[in-house]
Design an enzyme around this catalytic site. Structure first.
Site, short mmCIF file in Angstrom:
data_model
loop_
_atom_site.label_atom_id
_atom_site.label_comp_id
_atom_site.label_asym_id
_atom_site.label_seq_id
_atom_site.Cartn_x
_atom_site.Cartn_y
_atom_site.Cartn_z
N ARG A 58 11.09 75.81 -38.47
CA ARG A 58 10.21 74.65 -38.67
C ARG A 58 10.24 74.20 -40.12
NH1 ARG A 58 5.57 76.63 -34.55
NH2 ARG A 58 6.60 75.67 -32.78
N ASP A 113 2.37 83.05 -29.35
CA ASP A 113 3.19 82.52 -30.44
C ASP A 113 4.25 81.65 -29.79
OD1 ASP A 113 3.96 83.20 -33.55
OD2 ASP A 113 5.66 82.56 -32.32
N ASP A 117 2.36 90.73 -38.13
CA ASP A 117 3.53 90.27 -38.87
C ASP A 117 3.26 89.01 -39.70
OD1 ASP A 117 3.20 88.52 -36.79
OD2 ASP A 117 5.21 88.70 -35.97
N HIS A 118 2.19 88.30 -39.40
CA HIS A 118 1.95 87.03 -40.08
C HIS A 118 1.17 87.19 -41.38
CE1 HIS A 118 3.40 85.06 -36.51
NE2 HIS A 118 3.03 83.87 -36.91
N ARG A 140 -1.03 77.88 -32.32
CA ARG A 140 -2.34 78.37 -32.77
C ARG A 140 -3.49 77.65 -32.06
NH1 ARG A 140 -0.87 76.05 -38.62
NH2 ARG A 140 0.87 77.35 -38.06
N SER A 148 3.27 75.03 -33.80
CA SER A 148 2.74 76.36 -33.54
C SER A 148 1.72 76.37 -32.40
CB SER A 148 2.10 76.87 -34.83
OG SER A 148 0.94 77.60 -34.57
FE1 F3S Z 1 6.65 84.26 -37.81
FE2 F3S Z 1 7.68 81.98 -38.57
FE3 F3S Z 1 8.46 83.11 -36.38
S1 F3S Z 1 5.57 82.54 -38.69
S2 F3S Z 1 6.78 84.32 -35.61
S3 F3S Z 1 8.71 83.93 -38.41
S4 F3S Z 1 8.06 80.92 -36.67
#
Ligand code: F3S
Length: 640
Positions: free
Chosen positions: A379, A119, A64-65, A536, A534
């Protein structure tokens, strides 16, 4: 003594430790999720563990990213994720199916289950009573391998809700209000458990928005009861069997209680560049808006977007204001399409994007230079939008839709009648067939890799005496976006640590990587809340690859701390925060790392002989992990 929901779930999944706040507990994990930005590394780590089939009830690999396929890197990674999931018995969600948290909520999350995800917004599933936590990719890989997930036993905060939302106030305003009161550090070491009479009036999407953005409080997770609303939601999602009732006992005790009267809330906004810079929308009236973006895992549900469509219907946004809309899943998209709600969005001037993270992670949709972007996301860190000086404001979906029409902030009192509270229809379309379920004959699956996928390097043990210079000194509230920015160019390298490491801190101090290369080893000095944001793990893996041995800070964010431990970087806390000012860039330090005891104080000495006391708040296990060079080394050692 009665029990909270949190205690009930932890007790049921406890494999080690005692439920005493601050003490380490090990939890059996029922479900895991990974997304592609962190997931390729998590799956490479999973392969390195060498387990074969996943040992959870359910593991899902979402894409999804990084869905832009502008070269071989992302498509190769997606193919790797599909094939490694198939061989390992995990479910695969292809690019464009939706955003991991929205999809997981709709299709797989269960009340009472434990879920860890690579995540930080995994707590979204807490909206239906799942104990869902963001974790580093390696922790998730270990969870898939059937290993327990270890956390400090959190304090449990009851958020007692009374009244009900009125006017233009939305679920988002509940969490913005909490951020206003508590700040981005206010939830560290805590679970926020919602209760009280106000819960019943909140829809599941509102609840999920609130638990999603509990991550911005720094909380371990957030959780709502599983009640009639949950049952209705799961039934409409075609999963009535997944429902179990889950509420706190009447006489449950909590470590802290916070009261919020929903009736008193009004539309709120988090101002640049921190989610806790919250004020009332009306306080910004008159400020011009260049862009509105509606979507992300926080606010992309059917109700969010139906509200948006109804607000925009028959109207048009001004030409100076771009409007971007990313539905959270193809299920949401199908319902909007079926009800004729895409057309009003298009006619209003919106760009309807793929069902992905999109602008939230800087994958397109960046604002203009210095542009004001009003987003429904979670964010607003500097530069995250892809425009370094973009000014990102965070609001609810209905507030964003209404502001998009005005092209400037305005007073909700002038907005006219509030939108209706949207319920899911009875006949929600299923998108289950779009997931790729693992085949019976998993052994016949070949894992396909592209040239961008570089196997993990072996990390050496931590020396008994670390001698290194401070090669970076940074301020408070450094986010993982500061450490490793998001954006298409960089995240396409997520499976290639040597390549992605060249971007570490390059927007904070462009010479840092060069200094690390010159010296070979180094130490980072930071302020409060270092590593927030995040999950990451590249923000730890990259520095580790460059030779960072220790991070010395005033305080650390939870997931980043875990990532530092997992990759063998020593996290140390200054006993006297004032010592931060005494230590300068380039100072040579000697750290007697071999003398450390768990949770002990340690004296670092400078070249001029000054002693700087620091604490390691590490458990024995964490210390062993760091000294052996990281968790993968420790797991391999224990297996052999
Ligand atoms: Fe994607 Fe933004 Fe959520 S990168 S998982 S929509 S915080």
């Amino acid at each position: 003594m009665g029990k909270s929901i949190t205690h009930k779930i932890i007790e049921k999944h406890l494999v080690s430790g005692e439920m005493v706040p601050g003490q380490e507990v090990g939890l059996r994990i029922d479900q895991t999720l990974t997304q592609d930005a962190t997931g390729t590394m998590a799956w490479l780590q999973y392969e390195a563990i060498g387990i074969g089939e996943v040992r959870t009830d359910l593991s899902v690999s979402y894409v999804d990213h990084n869905t832009l396929q502008m070269g071989f890197r992302n498509p190769d990674d997606h193919r790797y994720l599909r094939t490694v999931a198939a061989q390992s018995g995990a479910i695969f969600s292809p690019a464009g199916t939706g955003i991991c948290h929205q999809l997981h909520l709709e299709n797989f999350a269960k009340p009472g289950a434990t879920l860890i995800g690579s995540d930080s917004h995994t707590p979204t599933a807490g909206g239906i009573g799942s104990m869902a936590m963001g974790a580093g990719g390696l922790s998730v890989a270990l969870g898939m391998a059937g290993e327990a997930y270890f956390i400090p036993m959190p304090k449990v905060v009851k958020v007692h809700l009374t009244g009900e939302l009125t006017g233009w106030a939305a679920g988002k305003d509940v969490i913005l209000e909490l951020l206003r009161r508590l700040t981005v550090k206010g939830g560290v070491g805590k679970v926020f458990e919602y209760g009280g009479p106000g819960v019943a009036a909140l829809s599941v999407p509102d609840r999920a928005t609130i638990t999603n953005m509990g991550a911005e409080l720094g909380a371990t997770t957030s959780i709502f009861p599983s009640d009639d609303k949950t049952k209705d939601f799961l039934t409409k999602m075609g999963r009535p069997c997944d429902f179990v009732e889950l509420v706190a006992d009447e006489d449950a005790s909590f470590d802290e209680i916070i009261e919020i009267n929903l009736s008193e809330l009004e539309p709120m906004v988090a101002q640049p560049h921190m989610p806790d810079q919250v004020c009332k929308v009306r306080d910004l009236a008159g400020k011009k808006i260049d862009q509105c973006a509606i979507g992300s895992c926080t606010n992309s549900s059917y109700s969010d977007l139906k509200n948006t469509a109804q607000i925009l219907s028959g109207k048009k946004t001004p030409p100076e204001t771009d409007l971007l809309i990313s539905p959270g899943s193809k299920q949401v998209m199908k319902m909007l399409s079926r009800e004729g709600l895409i057309e009003p969005l298009l006619d209003a001037g919106a760009r309807v994007l793929e069902c992905t993270c999109g602008p939230c992670i800087g994958m397109g949709g960046s604002p203009t230079s210095g542009g004001v972007s009003v987003r429904t996301f979670n964010r607003n860190f500097e530069g995250r939008s892809g425009t370094l000086d973009g000014q990102v404001y965070l609001v609810s979906a209905q507030t964003a839709a209404r502001l998009a029409l005005d092209g400037e902030f305005s007073d909700p009192a002038t907005w006219g009648p509030a939108p209706e509270r949207i319920e899911l229809p009875d006949d929600v379309p299923s998108i289950r067939d779009l997931f790729v379920f693992p085949p019976e004959d998993k052994d016949s699956v070949e894992i396909l890799r592209g040239p961008n996928i570089v196997a993990l390097e072996d990390f050496t043990e931590l020396p008994k005496t670390v001698q290194a210079k401070i090669l970076l000194k940074v301020e408070d509230n450094i986010t993982t976006d500061h450490i490793l920015p998001a954006g298409a160019e960089i995240t396409a390298l997520r499976s290639n640590i040597p390549a992605i490491s060249q971007y570490i801190f390059n927007r904070v101090d462009a010479d840092f990587v060069g200094r690390m290369k010159n010296h070979g080893t180094g130490v980072i000095l930071g302020g409060e809340n270092y590593g927030q944001g995040s999950s990451r793990e590249h923000a730890a893996l990259g520095p580790r690859h460059l030779g960072v041995k220790a991070v010395i800070v005033k305080s650390l964010a939870r997931i980043h701390r875990a990532n530092l431990v997992n990759f063998g970087i020593l996290p140390l806390l200054l006993v006297n925060p004032a010592d931060y000012d005494r230590l300068e860039l380039g100072a040579e330090l000697t750290i007697p790392a071999g003398d450390m005891t768990p949770g002990g104080t340690l004296e670092i000495t400078t070249a001029s002989g000054d002693a700087i006391p620091v604490i390691n708040d590490l458990t024995k296990k964490e210390l062993d992990i760091i000294q052996s060079g990281g968790l993968l080394n420790a797991v391999r050692q224990s297996q052999s």
